[in-house]
Design a protein around this motif. Sequence first.
Motif, PDB file in Angstrom:
ATOM      1  N   PHE A   1      -1.123 -34.257 -20.941  1.00  0.00           N
ATOM      2  CA  PHE A   1      -0.450 -34.021 -19.668  1.00  0.00           C
ATOM      3  C   PHE A   1      -0.604 -32.554 -19.260  1.00  0.00           C
ATOM      4  CE2 PHE A   1       3.553 -33.916 -17.065  1.00  0.00           C
ATOM      5  CZ  PHE A   1       3.166 -34.863 -16.141  1.00  0.00           C
ATOM      6  N   ALA A   2      -0.385 -31.630 -20.198  1.00  0.00           N
ATOM      7  CA  ALA A   2      -0.525 -30.193 -19.919  1.00  0.00           C
ATOM      8  C   ALA A   2      -1.977 -29.855 -19.604  1.00  0.00           C
ATOM      9  CB  ALA A   2      -0.033 -29.362 -21.095  1.00  0.00           C
ATOM     10  N   LYS A   3      -2.913 -30.481 -20.317  1.00  0.00           N
ATOM     11  CA  LYS A   3      -4.340 -30.222 -20.072  1.00  0.00           C
ATOM     12  C   LYS A   3      -4.743 -30.656 -18.664  1.00  0.00           C
ATOM     13  CE  LYS A   3      -5.748 -30.634 -24.874  1.00  0.00           C
ATOM     14  NZ  LYS A   3      -6.430 -31.464 -25.865  1.00  0.00           N
ATOM     15  N   VAL A   4      -4.198 -31.768 -18.189  1.00  0.00           N
ATOM     16  CA  VAL A   4      -4.509 -32.242 -16.834  1.00  0.00           C
ATOM     17  C   VAL A   4      -4.024 -31.233 -15.799  1.00  0.00           C
ATOM     18  CG1 VAL A   4      -3.916 -33.997 -15.105  1.00  0.00           C
ATOM     19  CG2 VAL A   4      -4.620 -34.691 -17.389  1.00  0.00           C
ATOM     20  N   PHE A   5      -2.779 -30.747 -15.955  1.00  0.00           N
ATOM     21  CA  PHE A   5      -2.256 -29.757 -15.010  1.00  0.00           C
ATOM     22  C   PHE A   5      -3.073 -28.468 -15.060  1.00  0.00           C
ATOM     23  CE2 PHE A   5       1.688 -32.266 -14.797  1.00  0.00           C
ATOM     24  CZ  PHE A   5       1.861 -32.257 -13.427  1.00  0.00           C
ATOM     25  N   LEU A   6      -3.473 -28.043 -16.247  1.00  0.00           N
ATOM     26  CA  LEU A   6      -4.279 -26.833 -16.382  1.00  0.00           C
ATOM     27  C   LEU A   6      -5.635 -27.017 -15.705  1.00  0.00           C
ATOM     28  CD1 LEU A   6      -4.220 -24.031 -17.656  1.00  0.00           C
ATOM     29  CD2 LEU A   6      -5.232 -25.027 -19.707  1.00  0.00           C
ATOM     30  N   PHE A   7      -6.268 -28.164 -15.928  1.00  0.00           N
ATOM     31  CA  PHE A   7      -7.561 -28.457 -15.313  1.00  0.00           C
ATOM     32  C   PHE A   7      -7.453 -28.485 -13.785  1.00  0.00           C
ATOM     33  CE2 PHE A   7     -10.717 -31.615 -13.820  1.00  0.00           C
ATOM     34  CZ  PHE A   7     -11.873 -30.955 -14.212  1.00  0.00           C
ATOM     35  N   LEU A   8      -6.415 -29.159 -13.268  1.00  0.00           N
ATOM     36  CA  LEU A   8      -6.213 -29.198 -11.813  1.00  0.00           C
ATOM     37  C   LEU A   8      -6.003 -27.797 -11.252  1.00  0.00           C
ATOM     38  CD1 LEU A   8      -3.920 -32.313 -11.282  1.00  0.00           C
ATOM     39  CD2 LEU A   8      -6.264 -32.010 -10.492  1.00  0.00           C
TER      40      LEU A   8
ATOM     41  N   PHE B   1      -0.245 -24.869 -12.370  1.00  0.00           N
ATOM     42  CA  PHE B   1      -0.181 -24.059 -13.583  1.00  0.00           C
ATOM     43  C   PHE B   1       1.221 -24.017 -14.187  1.00  0.00           C
ATOM     44  CE2 PHE B   1      -4.088 -21.611 -12.153  1.00  0.00           C
ATOM     45  CZ  PHE B   1      -4.894 -22.118 -13.161  1.00  0.00           C
ATOM     46  N   ILE B   2       2.263 -24.121 -13.363  1.00  0.00           N
ATOM     47  CA  ILE B   2       3.639 -23.969 -13.855  1.00  0.00           C
ATOM     48  C   ILE B   2       3.964 -24.975 -14.962  1.00  0.00           C
ATOM     49  CG2 ILE B   2       6.076 -24.188 -13.203  1.00  0.00           C
ATOM     50  CD1 ILE B   2       5.293 -22.768 -10.551  1.00  0.00           C
ATOM     51  N   PRO B   3       3.748 -26.302 -14.787  1.00  0.00           N
ATOM     52  CA  PRO B   3       4.075 -27.222 -15.889  1.00  0.00           C
ATOM     53  C   PRO B   3       3.189 -27.003 -17.113  1.00  0.00           C
ATOM     54  CG  PRO B   3       3.472 -28.464 -13.911  1.00  0.00           C
ATOM     55  CD  PRO B   3       3.343 -27.021 -13.592  1.00  0.00           C
ATOM     56  N   ALA B   4       1.926 -26.672 -16.913  1.00  0.00           N
ATOM     57  CA  ALA B   4       1.027 -26.457 -18.055  1.00  0.00           C
ATOM     58  C   ALA B   4       1.489 -25.267 -18.883  1.00  0.00           C
ATOM     59  CB  ALA B   4      -0.404 -26.250 -17.567  1.00  0.00           C
TER      60      ALA B   4
END
Length: 186
Positions: free
Chosen positions: A161-168, A22-25
Amino acid sequence: MTPSVFLLSLAGILLAASIISFIPAVYMRRRDSQLRAQCTSRAQGRVSGYSTSKQVTGSTFLPVVAYRVDGAEYTVTGPTFASYRARTLSGDCAHGHPLTNITDIHDLPEDLCVYEIADDPHAAGNAMREPFPVGTGVDVHYDPAKPSRSYVIRVPATSSFAKVFLFLGVIELVASAIFAFISLLW
């Protein structure tokens, strides 16, 4: 180690991983939001060249835009896109095809697609030269308190890129809750 302790440990590890995801997103969304909020002034900029460090795909580089505020000159690289992808075209459909999916610089797509020709991989060259030739005038939005903080035309929607981190992060959080619940029932 009992199964419930193992599952609870796994839940803890997944919870930590979700926080790390969540931090990078959150950072990227906040950065883009702050940029939109702070850059309230507008200047007319001109494409002065192309970046050498912000390579998009293959040999495509983003435009460098020069603009002036109160007599001082600044530069910004952009516009930026939520995601970048390359596609190779072959056969008759390749000849005469535009090199990008940009049809109007004032109505940019969120995702940039750069097309390359299969039988001539160097034909695309710098695909951004076609929609943004040197000298093209574009809007630059800048922060009046710090004119070097700026963006070209618009800040795109949340990057892929942010969407991938949020999804993970969401997946890991849900898995953590499931493992914690199962460990309590065990």
